[in-house]
Design a protein around this motif. Structure first.
Motif, PDB file in Angstrom:
ATOM      1  N   ASP A  27     -23.757  29.837  83.394  1.00 24.27           N
ATOM      2  CA  ASP A  27     -22.905  28.772  84.025  1.00 24.27           C
ATOM      3  C   ASP A  27     -21.985  29.739  85.298  1.00 24.27           C
ATOM      4  O   ASP A  27     -21.759  29.372  86.417  1.00 24.27           O
ATOM      5  CB  ASP A  27     -22.101  28.004  83.496  1.00 24.27           C
ATOM      6  CG  ASP A  27     -23.125  26.679  83.086  1.00 24.27           C
ATOM      7  OD1 ASP A  27     -24.222  26.525  83.264  1.00 24.27           O
ATOM      8  OD2 ASP A  27     -22.488  26.143  81.788  1.00 24.27           O
TER       9      ASP A  27
ATOM     10  N   THR B 289     -21.046  22.672  85.639  1.00 21.47           N
ATOM     11  CA  THR B 289     -20.805  22.379  84.337  1.00 21.47           C
ATOM     12  C   THR B 289     -20.604  21.044  84.016  1.00 21.47           C
ATOM     13  O   THR B 289     -20.162  20.418  83.271  1.00 21.47           O
ATOM     14  CB  THR B 289     -19.460  23.273  83.930  1.00 21.47           C
ATOM     15  OG1 THR B 289     -18.291  22.830  84.676  1.00 21.47           O
ATOM     16  CG2 THR B 289     -19.682  24.706  83.761  1.00 21.47           C
TER      17      THR B 289
ATOM     18  N   SER C  36     -22.757  18.748  83.061  1.00 22.81           N
ATOM     19  CA  SER C  36     -23.125  18.191  81.936  1.00 22.81           C
ATOM     20  C   SER C  36     -22.174  18.386  80.760  1.00 22.81           C
ATOM     21  O   SER C  36     -22.488  17.735  79.752  1.00 22.81           O
ATOM     22  CB  SER C  36     -24.557  18.969  81.519  1.00 22.81           C
ATOM     23  OG  SER C  36     -24.161  20.408  81.368  1.00 22.81           O
TER      24      SER C  36
ATOM     25  N   LYS D 217     -19.017  12.542  85.872  1.00 24.21           N
ATOM     26  CA  LYS D 217     -19.734  13.708  86.736  1.00 24.21           C
ATOM     27  C   LYS D 217     -19.158  13.480  88.044  1.00 24.21           C
ATOM     28  O   LYS D 217     -18.892  12.380  88.420  1.00 24.21           O
ATOM     29  CB  LYS D 217     -21.259  13.596  86.797  1.00 24.21           C
ATOM     30  CG  LYS D 217     -21.666  14.070  85.195  1.00 24.21           C
ATOM     31  CD  LYS D 217     -23.294  13.716  84.895  1.00 24.21           C
ATOM     32  CE  LYS D 217     -23.422  14.135  83.573  1.00 24.21           C
ATOM     33  NZ  LYS D 217     -24.786  13.733  83.249  1.00 24.21           N
TER      34      LYS D 217
END
Length: 132
Positions: free
Chosen positions: A9, A105, A107, A112
């Motif tokens: 990430d 990031t 998830s 979201k």
């Protein structure tokens, strides 16, 4: 396995933030306070520092996030103290870094959002869209 996910990430956030930063730098061409070149806006160092801090915060929480954000703030202030950036350069760089890290990031959170850059007359806008 956790460290591999965090590393992945961080790399993804760095690539995205620098793609945005370098595109804007070469479009805007703002002169640095020291006059050395026209690549001041936005700050790539601030974007990188805040992208990393945000990824660490999202994975490990505030106990790691707070020192990471403090280091990002120190890096940003140092860039201004060394006469390489204006305050708006580092603020926008930090914004690109945070937005990039939150995008890669997504998830990890229940809600979201996505980030996008849109050209406008005389500049560009950074758009955030919340996805339910």
């Amino acid at each position: 396995q956790k460290a591999a996910a965090v590393g992945r990430d961080i790399v993804r956030a760095q690539v995205l933030s620098q793609a945005l930063v370098q595109t804007v730098k070469h479009t805007v061409r703002r002169e640095r306070p020291d006059g050395s070149n026209k690549a001041a806006f936005p700050s790539g160092h601030s974007a990188s520092a805040f992208a990393t801090a945000t990824v660490l915060h999202r994975h490990y929480g505030w106990k790691i996030g707070v020192p990471a954000y403090a280091l990002g703030g120190y890096i940003s202030l140092a860039r201004m103290a060394w006469n390489r950036h204006h305050a708006t350069d580092v603020v926008m760089g930090a914004g690109f870094g945070i937005a990039s890290a939150r995008t890669v990031t997504m998830s990890l959170a229940k809600s979201k959002f996505s980030v996008g850059v849109q050209p406008t007359t005389g500049g560009a806008s950074l758009n955030f869209t919340k996805i339910p």
